[in-house]
Design an enzyme around this catalytic site. Sequence first.
Site, short mmCIF file in Angstrom:
data_model
loop_
_atom_site.label_atom_id
_atom_site.label_comp_id
_atom_site.label_asym_id
_atom_site.label_seq_id
_atom_site.Cartn_x
_atom_site.Cartn_y
_atom_site.Cartn_z
N ASP A 23 11.24 -17.91 6.23
CA ASP A 23 10.44 -16.69 6.04
C ASP A 23 11.35 -15.48 5.97
O ASP A 23 10.90 -14.34 5.98
CB ASP A 23 9.37 -16.52 7.13
CG ASP A 23 9.95 -16.43 8.53
OD1 ASP A 23 11.19 -16.32 8.67
OD2 ASP A 23 9.17 -16.45 9.51
N ILE A 45 12.93 -19.62 10.81
CA ILE A 45 11.62 -19.00 11.02
C ILE A 45 11.78 -17.92 12.08
O ILE A 45 12.28 -18.20 13.17
CB ILE A 45 10.57 -20.03 11.52
CG1 ILE A 45 10.48 -21.22 10.56
CG2 ILE A 45 9.21 -19.36 11.71
CD1 ILE A 45 9.97 -20.87 9.17
N HIS A 46 11.37 -16.68 11.76
CA HIS A 46 11.50 -15.65 12.79
C HIS A 46 10.46 -14.53 12.70
O HIS A 46 10.30 -13.78 13.65
CB HIS A 46 12.90 -15.02 12.74
CG HIS A 46 13.08 -14.06 11.60
ND1 HIS A 46 13.38 -14.48 10.34
CD2 HIS A 46 13.01 -12.70 11.55
CE1 HIS A 46 13.49 -13.43 9.55
NE2 HIS A 46 13.26 -12.34 10.24
N ARG A 47 9.75 -14.41 11.60
CA ARG A 47 8.85 -13.26 11.45
C ARG A 47 7.64 -13.36 12.37
O ARG A 47 7.14 -14.44 12.65
CB ARG A 47 8.40 -13.13 10.00
CG ARG A 47 9.52 -12.72 9.06
CD ARG A 47 9.01 -12.32 7.70
NE ARG A 47 10.11 -11.94 6.83
CZ ARG A 47 10.65 -10.72 6.78
NH1 ARG A 47 10.15 -9.76 7.55
NH2 ARG A 47 11.65 -10.47 5.98
N ARG A 82 14.31 -15.13 19.07
CA ARG A 82 12.89 -14.75 19.13
C ARG A 82 11.99 -15.98 19.03
O ARG A 82 11.01 -16.12 19.76
CB ARG A 82 12.57 -13.77 18.01
CG ARG A 82 11.09 -13.47 17.83
CD ARG A 82 10.85 -12.62 16.59
NE ARG A 82 9.43 -12.48 16.33
CZ ARG A 82 8.64 -11.58 16.91
NH1 ARG A 82 9.15 -10.74 17.77
NH2 ARG A 82 7.36 -11.52 16.61
#
Length: 357
Positions: free
Chosen positions: A275, A201-203, A234
Amino acid sequence: MKVLSVVGARPQFVKLAPVAEALAGRCEHVIVHTGQHYDARLSDVFFADLKIPAPDVHLGIGSASHGHQTGAMLAGIEDVLLAQRPDWVLVYGDTNSTLAATVAAVKLHQKVAHLEAGLRSFNRRMPEEHNRVLTDHAADLCLAPTEVAMGHLRDEGLAARSTMVGDVMTDVCLRVAQAVQDEPPTTAGVDPEQGYYLATIHRAENTDDPQRLHRVVESLAALDHPVLLLAHPRLVATAERQGLPLAQGSVVVAEPQPYPELIRLALHSRGVVTDSGGLQKEAFLLRVPCTTLRTETEWTETVDLGWNVLDGDLVDVAAAAARPEPPATDAAPYGDGHAAQRVAAVLLGETGSTSES
């Protein structure tokens, strides 16, 4: 002839690997690393594991807001282009590095080729969507990975400068998968016998809103088997600011992995929850079911063929991830694993058919 590649983020390093190999010994190939992904786990390790030549230029831009980061890259790349004067500036994908290199080149009247052209999510809230659309319309040559992408380019009046070459990430994924398929994962906390899901998950749309990120983590914790979450820096930083523990329930948090280990982890998993754009496609190539925490995807073929389900509203991630495996398919919408050779042939002006049949 001189080709100058500009990269800066993990997916671009993967795409660069087969292209650098295809160009080796056939032209002068200059590699510029903007430093968009400056963490060694997301940068240096990919160059080493994929045997990519070390960058000729490293701008070391680092993290910043979109405007500041893109502006700093634009200034740095302009200086490099003035010094190098390449015949082609080759840009990859849809990052800020892609757009900055494109703008710098066109302002200097240097030719731009866009690898992975024509992809569209039609979600203008995604920074990547702006980057890819602007790049396609500025580029002299659009190198499309799929027939769907070619269709988008035709619809936008770009057919005359577009060619279908296939997907270069497929080249890498298939080669690495063959090399690691018989080796079990080595990442701590993973038990292939017990079964696990692989998650990334990073967006911004999933991480920046505290309530949204809380729901995402809760959804991962509710899956019916342990989850290995490869936590992008992030994500870690954002969760810490929000006071949100990522390791909830049976979620095991690990650092981003080298590309061969990532492919090995995906191959041996029950499914992927992500994502990421690239990992959706890699899951399909490996024939591993994928659940994408977005409302749209650039890789629509993965959904059409049943190997990817979109759950951007987080309606029931657990049910989506645990769904039965779709029917087997031998469909190859992303090419035959030789896209990089076609890219090299087009850039070098070699005669003969260069498009995928």
